[in-house]
Every structure is written in C-alpha cells, then in structure tokens.
Scaffold this motif. Sequence first.
Motif, PDB file in Angstrom:
ATOM      1  N   SER A 114     -11.362   8.114  -3.424  1.00  0.00           N
ATOM      2  CA  SER A 114     -10.441   8.883  -4.275  1.00  0.00           C
ATOM      3  C   SER A 114     -11.185  10.017  -4.969  1.00  0.00           C
ATOM      4  CB  SER A 114      -9.803   7.960  -5.326  1.00  0.00           C
ATOM      5  OG  SER A 114      -8.900   8.674  -6.130  1.00  0.00           O
ATOM      6  N   LEU A 164     -13.050   2.141  -9.325  1.00  0.00           N
ATOM      7  CA  LEU A 164     -13.006   1.824  -7.894  1.00  0.00           C
ATOM      8  C   LEU A 164     -13.556   0.446  -7.546  1.00  0.00           C
ATOM      9  CD1 LEU A 164     -13.940   5.256  -6.254  1.00  0.00           C
ATOM     10  CD2 LEU A 164     -11.719   4.112  -6.253  1.00  0.00           C
ATOM     11  N   GLU A 178      -4.583   4.606   7.804  1.00  0.00           N
ATOM     12  CA  GLU A 178      -4.876   5.359   6.582  1.00  0.00           C
ATOM     13  C   GLU A 178      -3.577   5.614   5.824  1.00  0.00           C
ATOM     14  OE1 GLU A 178      -7.042   8.947   6.910  1.00  0.00           O
ATOM     15  OE2 GLU A 178      -8.922   7.978   7.496  1.00  0.00           O
ATOM     16  N   LEU A 221       0.828  -1.204   0.000  1.00  0.00           N
ATOM     17  CA  LEU A 221       0.000   0.000   0.000  1.00  0.00           C
ATOM     18  C   LEU A 221       0.867   1.261   0.000  1.00  0.00           C
ATOM     19  CD1 LEU A 221      -2.839  -1.017   2.518  1.00  0.00           C
ATOM     20  CD2 LEU A 221      -3.037  -0.765   0.036  1.00  0.00           C
ATOM     21  N   THR A 254      -5.959  10.118  -3.047  1.00  0.00           N
ATOM     22  CA  THR A 254      -6.477   8.742  -2.905  1.00  0.00           C
ATOM     23  C   THR A 254      -6.136   8.256  -1.506  1.00  0.00           C
ATOM     24  OG1 THR A 254      -6.196   8.261  -5.263  1.00  0.00           O
ATOM     25  CG2 THR A 254      -6.379   6.379  -3.769  1.00  0.00           C
ATOM     26  N   THR A 255      -7.106   7.659  -0.832  1.00  0.00           N
ATOM     27  CA  THR A 255      -6.896   7.171   0.535  1.00  0.00           C
ATOM     28  C   THR A 255      -7.317   5.711   0.632  1.00  0.00           C
ATOM     29  OG1 THR A 255      -7.319   9.356   1.467  1.00  0.00           O
ATOM     30  CG2 THR A 255      -7.473   7.480   2.967  1.00  0.00           C
ATOM     31  N   PHE A 256      -6.394   4.862   1.104  1.00  0.00           N
ATOM     32  CA  PHE A 256      -6.714   3.475   1.439  1.00  0.00           C
ATOM     33  C   PHE A 256      -6.859   3.398   2.963  1.00  0.00           C
ATOM     34  CE2 PHE A 256      -5.117   2.837  -2.789  1.00  0.00           C
ATOM     35  CZ  PHE A 256      -5.804   1.734  -3.250  1.00  0.00           C
ATOM     36  N   LYS A 276      -2.416   7.645   2.451  1.00  0.00           N
ATOM     37  CA  LYS A 276      -2.959   8.652   1.548  1.00  0.00           C
ATOM     38  C   LYS A 276      -1.852   9.237   0.678  1.00  0.00           C
ATOM     39  CE  LYS A 276      -5.693  12.924   1.753  1.00  0.00           C
ATOM     40  NZ  LYS A 276      -6.377  13.883   2.655  1.00  0.00           N
ATOM     41  N   SER A 313     -10.843  -0.423   2.464  1.00  0.00           N
ATOM     42  CA  SER A 313     -11.688   0.377   1.584  1.00  0.00           C
ATOM     43  C   SER A 313     -10.833   1.461   0.938  1.00  0.00           C
ATOM     44  CB  SER A 313     -12.852   1.006   2.361  1.00  0.00           C
ATOM     45  OG  SER A 313     -12.366   1.858   3.395  1.00  0.00           O
ATOM     46  N   VAL A 314     -11.350   2.031  -0.135  1.00  0.00           N
ATOM     47  CA  VAL A 314     -10.614   3.061  -0.863  1.00  0.00           C
ATOM     48  C   VAL A 314     -11.571   4.177  -1.243  1.00  0.00           C
ATOM     49  CG1 VAL A 314     -10.967   1.843  -3.051  1.00  0.00           C
ATOM     50  CG2 VAL A 314      -9.124   3.520  -2.849  1.00  0.00           C
TER      51      VAL A 314
END
Length: 456
Positions: free
Chosen positions: A440, A399, A386, A359, A446-448, A388, A437-438
């Motif tokens: 964007s 997505l 998180e 990630l 973009t944040t995982f 990002k 989850s993602v």
Amino acid sequence: MQIRSRLTYQFTYLVSAILFVSYLIIYLFTQENYKDKFYSRLRQKANTAAELLVNVKQVDSKLLRIIDRANRDILYRENIMAYDTCYERIYRSNDSINFHIDVNKVKEVLKRKEVRFGVEDLEVLGTVFVTPEGRIVVFAGAVDQYSAENAKDLKNILIALFLLFVFIVVISGWFFAGRAVNPISEVIKQVDLLSPKRLEQRLESADSEDEIGKMVATINRLLERIESAFRFQKTFIANVSHELKNPLTKISSQLEVSLLNERNTADYKQTIASVLEDTQDLAAITESLLELNKISVTDYQAGFQIIRIDEVIWEARSLAQKLNSTYKVLFDTQFMPDDEELLMLKGDEKLMLTAIKNLIENACKFSPNNQAQVSLSIVSNQIEIEIKNEGKGIPEADLPFIFQPFFRGENTANSKGYGIGLSLVERIIHLHNGQISVSSAVNSWTTFKVNLPINK
C-alpha cells in the motif's frame, strides 16, 4: 536409564564382544599351532627312528631302543613302533607304553601317507618311510603335556587381560559418555530457566554444527513461535475485550438512562431499537469469532473438491455489488489463461467465495469512489489474484498487523467493522495452501495479492 549409563553399557558390550571374539580366535589358533608343532616333533622322531633302523646297518632294534632311552628329548609317555609292508611289527621303543595298532590302521597310513589319531590320552602320528627295499610304516605317540600346559597358561592370561580391559572400558566409557551428554545437561538447565514471563530468552550451544547445536536451533525456533503465539494471544484478548465492551457499555448506559425517569412510548421504542442494534453487533462479533475458530480447528481439506477460481470471483463480484448498489467491481480478464485447466484448484468453494468477497467488499468500502479492480493471471505455475483500490491507503506501521483478529488501523476509524474479516481471509487462504500479501501507498492505492496452487 540415563543416556550416560546407556552409552557406557553399549560401549562396554561392543568392546567386550570384540575382545572376546579376538581372544577366542587367538586361543584357538594358538592351540592349533601347539598341536601342529607337537605332531611335527612326532614326525621328526618317527623319521629319525626309521632312518636309524633302516639305513644304519650297525643299529638294530635293541640298540635303537637303548639310543631312544638315552635321548633327553623324550616326550611324556613316548612310544615309537614300526611295521613292514607285511603288517608285522619290526620295532617298538617302549614296552611299557603300548597303543594298539591293527592292520586296518597300517593300511590307512600306507594309503594316505600320514594319519593323525588319538588313543586314550595319547596323540599318535602314523607316517610312511620309503626305503630301497620297500616301505615301512612308523607310528609315534606321546602325551601332549607341553601344549596342554601352554594352552592353560594362555587361557588364564587371556581371561585376566579380558577382565582388565573390560574394567578400563567401563571407566573410560563412563568418562567419555559424560563428556558427550554434558552439552545436553547444559541445554536442560537452560530450558528449566525458561518461563512464560521470559520467553524472549534463547538457548545457547557451544557447537552449532553438531546434532545438539541443531536441536538447540530447533528449540529456539519453537520458542520464537511460542513467543509470537503468546504475543498474538495477548493482542487478541485485548482487542476482543475492547470490541465486546463497547456495545455492552452502550446497552448498559441506555438502559440506565431509561430507568431514571418515566418516558413515553416513542422514547422506549427508540431505546429498545438502539439496544437491539447493539445486541445484533454483539451477535455479529460472536458469529465472526465462531467462524474464525471453526476455520482453525475444522479439517476442511478432507472434503476439498475441484473448483474454478474465475467462477468464484464472478460470484463474489456479484454478491458484493448486491450488498451495496454503489459498489463497482472491474474484473480485468486480459491476463487470464486460455487453458481452462490452469484455472482449477482443489478447495472449498464456499470458503473461497467468502475470502474473495471480503477482499472485494473491503476494497470498495475504503475507496472514495467505491470501486475495486480485480485481475486474474498465472504466475510461476500459481494462480495469482490481485484486488486493488485507490484511497487513503494503509499506513506502513499498520501493515504487519492487519491480519490479526480485531485489529483496526487508523484509516478505518470511521468505517463500521470488527477487524475479523482479514483474519478470516488469511486463514482460508492458508487452508488452501496459498499465500496472501498486501502492499500500500498512503493516499494512493492498496493491493491485496493472493497466490493459490493449481490443481495438477
């Protein structure tokens, strides 16, 4: 045995057992009632004979015997005998019918006031009659022919009714069992029509609230999962074929071109180096597939241990920055809990390290400044991580598919990769009972987000 037959048999057995017990109780109570009535008649005859013998002075034993013979209400083989307190017999109504009464029996009647007993086929009642001069013991006996005949008739009637009702129960049970299993038969017909080419079809049920309706709903949910699995399999095969075809085509083309003409050593070395690079790509794809399959079939959870997630993140940060000197990872620790116990989770350290490193590496790779931001916090009794970055973002249409193996979005066309990393991350997180989850925004960020259960 079919369900309809089984239900019919069980219903028949149950009702037959209830009927049998009910009729048996009726028969036994009726027979006892007949016997009580018969002994009541014997008591009445004994009291009447004693009353006439003792209280009516004009009646002697001979006259009383004549009266008894003239009485039309005489029981079959009836005989009445009376004894005084000296145990001497003072009266007998029928000389041809005799039942032996000894002194002990007279004493028993005097003591117990009333005694019932049988002598051969006769039913005998002994009772005490009190007179002003003293007491006498009267024995009245006869054959209970009426009760026996009535009991026999009652038994025949009850047997006939039992057989009739059992027959009715079998017919009605078969009918109602058929109505009960008819919805199941309809479901079976619908299931028989299903095929891999028609997985979009769903079963229908008349009543969604009963057990059959719930079963149909469960089967429909299963069909949805099967349809999703088939769709995923088709996409997976198509992507794998595409990813494997590219390096194989390049290898074949380069070798064919090399064989067309004689070339110098430098050209051959260049071709060999290019083929070797493509071969390494094939090996990397194969290794990624094996790793992905291993996560799917291997039971890692049996060997899980307690690990600290912050230490895993620091190590993943270090490995990512060593991989590429231009990568920069910022770890925000302001939301980390003071209690170290909240940073503990049960899992496999190597797998978690692989997931977090992938990630972070993706975040740096797809950021214009090769920078990723990582934060760790506790939210709703779960560890929340998180990761990002800022950049092109992920198109909204991509997505739903980014965790599928070999899927690569439009924004990854210029980046080297095989589209397996995020699939591997998702399976590792799910293996640890977590969620990923993602979110964007195009040309923004973009944040995982990874949520993992705390070890308690």
